[in-house]
Design a protein around this motif. Structure first.
Motif, mmCIF file in Angstrom:
data_model
loop_
_atom_site.group_PDB
_atom_site.id
_atom_site.type_symbol
_atom_site.label_atom_id
_atom_site.label_comp_id
_atom_site.label_asym_id
_atom_site.label_seq_id
_atom_site.Cartn_x
_atom_site.Cartn_y
_atom_site.Cartn_z
ATOM 1 N N VAL A 10 26.611 50.560 80.137
ATOM 2 C CA VAL A 10 27.250 51.422 80.930
ATOM 3 C C VAL A 10 27.748 52.627 80.327
ATOM 4 C CG1 VAL A 10 27.022 49.609 82.809
ATOM 5 C CG2 VAL A 10 28.945 50.014 81.269
ATOM 6 N N ARG A 11 27.609 52.759 79.171
ATOM 7 C CA ARG A 11 28.531 53.726 78.298
ATOM 8 C C ARG A 11 28.407 54.891 78.820
ATOM 9 N NH1 ARG A 11 25.997 54.792 72.521
ATOM 10 N NH2 ARG A 11 24.566 55.696 73.952
ATOM 11 N N ASN A 12 27.221 55.485 79.276
ATOM 12 C CA ASN A 12 27.286 56.993 79.889
ATOM 13 C C ASN A 12 27.874 57.021 80.997
ATOM 14 O OD1 ASN A 12 25.478 57.524 77.554
ATOM 15 N ND2 ASN A 12 23.565 57.275 78.634
ATOM 16 N N GLY A 13 28.006 56.059 81.916
ATOM 17 C CA GLY A 13 28.616 55.954 83.070
ATOM 18 C C GLY A 13 30.060 56.070 82.847
ATOM 19 N N VAL A 14 30.445 55.155 82.072
ATOM 20 C CA VAL A 14 32.039 55.389 81.692
ATOM 21 C C VAL A 14 32.423 56.750 80.885
ATOM 22 C CG1 VAL A 14 33.657 54.293 79.933
ATOM 23 C CG2 VAL A 14 31.827 52.759 81.045
ATOM 24 N N ILE A 15 31.640 57.417 80.249
ATOM 25 C CA ILE A 15 31.940 58.794 79.955
ATOM 26 C C ILE A 15 32.153 59.728 80.915
ATOM 27 C CG2 ILE A 15 31.163 60.659 78.607
ATOM 28 C CD1 ILE A 15 31.450 58.993 76.477
ATOM 29 N N VAL A 16 31.209 59.654 82.174
ATOM 30 C CA VAL A 16 31.315 60.444 82.953
ATOM 31 C C VAL A 16 32.601 59.990 84.034
ATOM 32 C CG1 VAL A 16 30.746 60.888 85.547
ATOM 33 C CG2 VAL A 16 29.025 60.398 83.605
ATOM 34 N N VAL A 17 33.218 58.845 84.013
ATOM 35 C CA VAL A 17 34.212 58.404 84.798
ATOM 36 C C VAL A 17 35.385 59.134 83.983
ATOM 37 C CG1 VAL A 17 35.746 56.621 85.361
ATOM 38 C CG2 VAL A 17 33.259 56.643 86.020
ATOM 39 N N VAL A 18 35.425 58.846 82.526
ATOM 40 C CA VAL A 18 36.493 59.440 81.747
ATOM 41 C C VAL A 18 36.601 60.851 81.717
ATOM 42 C CG1 VAL A 18 37.210 59.701 79.370
ATOM 43 C CG2 VAL A 18 36.417 57.416 79.983
ATOM 44 N N ILE A 19 35.666 61.463 81.822
ATOM 45 C CA ILE A 19 35.869 63.124 81.835
ATOM 46 C C ILE A 19 36.196 63.325 83.404
ATOM 47 C CG2 ILE A 19 34.466 65.129 82.014
ATOM 48 C CD1 ILE A 19 33.109 64.454 79.680
ATOM 49 N N THR A 20 35.841 62.547 84.620
ATOM 50 C CA THR A 20 36.175 63.136 85.737
ATOM 51 C C THR A 20 37.511 62.938 85.871
ATOM 52 O OG1 THR A 20 34.240 62.110 86.692
ATOM 53 C CG2 THR A 20 35.758 62.488 88.184
ATOM 54 N N ASN A 21 38.304 61.875 85.414
ATOM 55 C CA ASN A 21 39.703 61.576 85.504
ATOM 56 C C ASN A 21 40.507 62.563 84.602
ATOM 57 O OD1 ASN A 21 40.464 59.111 87.144
ATOM 58 N ND2 ASN A 21 38.513 58.270 86.039
ATOM 59 N N PHE A 22 39.764 63.011 83.460
ATOM 60 C CA PHE A 22 40.543 63.955 82.549
ATOM 61 C C PHE A 22 40.621 64.933 83.355
ATOM 62 C CE2 PHE A 22 40.101 67.571 80.007
ATOM 63 C CZ PHE A 22 41.139 67.722 79.118
ATOM 64 N N ILE A 23 39.699 65.574 84.010
ATOM 65 C CA ILE A 23 39.654 66.816 84.828
ATOM 66 C C ILE A 23 40.890 66.819 86.059
ATOM 67 C CG2 ILE A 23 38.522 68.462 86.183
ATOM 68 C CD1 ILE A 23 35.850 67.314 84.609
ATOM 69 N N ALA A 24 40.790 65.562 86.502
ATOM 70 C CA ALA A 24 41.566 65.354 87.683
ATOM 71 C C ALA A 24 43.096 65.319 87.291
ATOM 72 C CB ALA A 24 41.334 63.819 88.436
ATOM 73 N N ALA A 25 43.447 64.732 86.131
ATOM 74 C CA ALA A 25 44.844 64.613 85.766
ATOM 75 C C ALA A 25 45.359 65.674 85.179
ATOM 76 C CB ALA A 25 44.890 63.250 85.034
ATOM 77 N N TRP A 26 44.537 66.333 84.327
ATOM 78 C CA TRP A 26 44.952 67.402 83.245
ATOM 79 C C TRP A 26 45.180 68.593 84.256
ATOM 80 C CZ3 TRP A 26 46.330 67.742 78.496
ATOM 81 C CH2 TRP A 26 46.554 69.031 77.770
ATOM 82 N N GLY A 27 44.429 68.782 85.427
ATOM 83 C CA GLY A 27 44.866 69.918 86.321
ATOM 84 C C GLY A 27 45.341 69.940 87.337
ATOM 85 N N GLU A 28 46.142 68.502 87.598
ATOM 86 C CA GLU A 28 46.676 68.131 88.925
ATOM 87 C C GLU A 28 47.963 68.962 88.878
ATOM 88 O OE1 GLU A 28 48.318 66.669 92.194
ATOM 89 O OE2 GLU A 28 49.403 66.855 90.286
#
Lengths: 291, 280
Positions: free
Chosen positions: B194-212
């Motif tokens: 599930v590595r690739n899916g995890v990367i998607v989740v990590v990046i999604t959360n990065f964008i959400a938190a960094w730009g909040e």
């Protein structure tokens, strides 16, 4: 019985962390806000919502008559109407084009470039778009730049442009995922039957993309109608500006105005939410499977 | 004769293909142009910045120095952003992977209901409407004006989406696999799948938190407690006192982490998106 208990005991450790945060900071807050909206809770007058008076629907009656609530909802709707079509159809066009690029490397490069803006913090885009419109396209001059974005009717268009730029690649990826599930033989047999390209697009591509279209319309409708960050950043709390929407009015009432009447602020928030949910249900009805 | 017949369609100019690539390339241009412009602006000298030249006469990296010294809390804000974002990425990704796994491969009671509530929450503006109560919770916990306190509400920024994505990814794994993996004790093998899916989740959360911006702006007051996005966005929006190149330099500083992360992880990210993260 014993079996189900042990099974549940095995499962819950996996689910509980997610449910803890979800219930604690997402589900409970909106339910709590609903309760607060029935009280006269003012932050500077009352210790807690519990010590405030429970006034049933009085806040709602006041809010419906409040011209700022009405104009706030109207302005949010105007922005949504400007923003939504571009955010739904531009990525669809892009996805259909990228999907037809046969060279794998080229298709990968297109995807990558389109995705770059999605990696950036949204609220920071205001500075550069200000810059572009003032200094590159000379739509405004240097003297009125700090205020123009919040003050004119072009505000919404500028914000929409920024959001389109930001979301184009990301939404294209959604459509591409949908397109990849369409078997290529469908197109070939349609072409053999002599169907025009337009008919092929309409009857095969568009028809197959409808579920994704629905999800995107609903999600983007939500973000557009409940937008707040960009409005506060561009227009501040100036009531004469179109950016003073219901979300900004809610924030202003809860954290700045007068006694910080949070009961009334919660009411504004819930009226906006109810309006949104109504539209979402209507959208699901419009897009329902007619077959 | 045969050869001529074959070459006829090739001699016709492929107008469709030219138009297709033309539109795509010009769209990529529209995407890249503002970025290139801001990047170049950040290294322009002042006289160059106020003329319409795209390429600067001479390069001046002083703007980066000015950007970092103009707001004296900026290094602290940068650190705050990193702390909050990393914590959000790690915690949300972990709990989303666990929940996604439970929702697909464990006999969870009320599976559909739980999933339904997660999905339904995507259609409700809970961050806006719940803001008053989120403030109340943080206040009760004594976490108003506390940078670390932001981590709690930040868990929900992309939690529902993350769980939904991880569920979609775990669905692509055959049901028998977890059973045999458990027997062999090879749970790390599952993570690999599930590595690739995890990367998607990590990046999604990065964008959400960094730009909040909204929560950070509401729940913290002192400038040294705030995140980079809040401080820069406020500076950006009321930038009357800022010089263009300095502003551009600040912008580059703020977006650089995201671009670097994306450049580093893009291969797995694209694969993850295609693999089922978006199909669920």
């Amino acid at each position: 019985m014993w079996r189900t208990t042990t099974r549940a005991a095995r499962t819950w450790p996996y689910l509980l962390p997610a449910l803890f945060f979800f219930v604690g900071w997402q589900l409970w807050p909106i339910v709590r806000a609903l309760w607060i909206s029935f009280t006269s809770f003012s932050f500077l007058l009352d210790d807690s919502p519990e010590s405030a008076k429970f006034i049933w629907f009085q806040n709602y009656v006041d809010a419906v008559k409040d011209p700022l609530v009405r104009s706030g909802l109207w302005h949010a709707a105007v922005f949504t109407a400007i923003f939504l079509p571009g955010m739904i159809f531009l990525p669809m066009v892009m996805a259909v084009l990228v999907d037809r690029v046969h060279n794998k490397k080229a298709a990968g490069v297109y995807r990558l470039i389109l995705l770059i803006p999605a990696m950036m913090p949204g609220p920071l885009g205001i500075g550069p778009i200000n810059y572009m419109l003032v200094n590159v396209f000379h739509l405004y001059d240097v003297t009125n730049q700090p205020t123009w974005l919040g003050a004119t009717n072009l505000t919404f268009l500028s914000l929409a442009l920024m959001e389109w730029w930001w979301g184009l690649g990301f939404h294209t990826m959604f459509y591409l995922a949908g397109l990849s599930t369409i078997p290529k033989e469908l197109y070939e047999s349609a072409r053999v039957d002599g169907a025009s390209e337009w008919r092929i697009f309409w009857n095969i591509t568009f028809a197959r993309l409808r579920p994704i279209l629905l999800v995107l319309v609903v999600l983007r409708f939500g973000t557009a109608f409940a937008l707040i960050d960009e409005y506060i950043l561009t227009g501040g709390f100036d009531r004469s500006r179109p950016t003073y929407t219901w979300t900004v009015y809610m924030w202003d009432t809860a954290f700045q105005l007068g006694d910080q009447n949070r009961g009334y602020a919660a009411t504004i928030g819930w009226i906006g939410t109810i309006g949104m949910l109504g539209v979402v249900l209507w959208l699901f009805y419009v897009f329902r499977n007619k077959d | 004769m045969a050869r001529q017949r074959r070459s006829t369609p090739q001699r016709r100019l492929p107008w469709g293909s030219i138009a297709k690539h033309g539109i795509l390339i010009s769209t990529c241009g529209v995407i890249l142009f503002p970025l290139a412009w801001v990047l170049l602006l950040s290294v322009k000298s002042l006289p160059d910045a106020y003329t319409n030249r795209i390429w600067p006469h001479h390069f001046d990296f002083g703007s980066y120095h000015r950007a970092l010294t103009a707001i004296d809390t900026l290094p602290q804000n940068f650190e705050n952003s990193i702390v909050v974002t990393v914590a959000t990425m790690v915690i949300t990704t972990t709990i989303a992977v666990l929940a996604g796994y439970a929702l697909v491969h464990l006999p969870t009671p009320g599976k559909r209901l739980i999933l339904g509530i997660f999905v339904a929450s995507l259609f409700v503006p809970s961050r806006v409407t719940g803001l008053i109560s989120i403030w109340e919770i943080q206040d009760r916990l004594g976490l108003i004006n506390n940078t670390w306190g932001l981590i709690l509400p930040y868990q929900t920024l992309a939690l529902a989406v993350s769980v939904f994505i991880m569920r979609g990814v775990f669905e692509t794994i055959p049901k028998e696999l977890p059973e045999s993996a458990r027997v062999d004790g090879a749970s790390s093998f599952m993570i690999l799948l599930v590595r690739n899916g995890v990367i998607v989740v990590v990046i999604t959360n990065f964008i959400a938190a960094w730009g909040e911006w909204l929560l950070a702006n509401t729940l913290t007051n002192d400038q040294e407690k705030r995140t980079l996005t809040v401080v820069l966005a406020s500076a950006n929006a009321g930038f009357g006192q800022w010089l263009w190149p300095t502003m551009a330099a600040m912008y580059v500083i703020a977006i650089l982490p995201g671009l670097l992360a994306f450049a580093f992880a893009q291969r797995w990210y694209l694969r993850g998106l295609q693999e089922g993260a978006l199909k669920g």
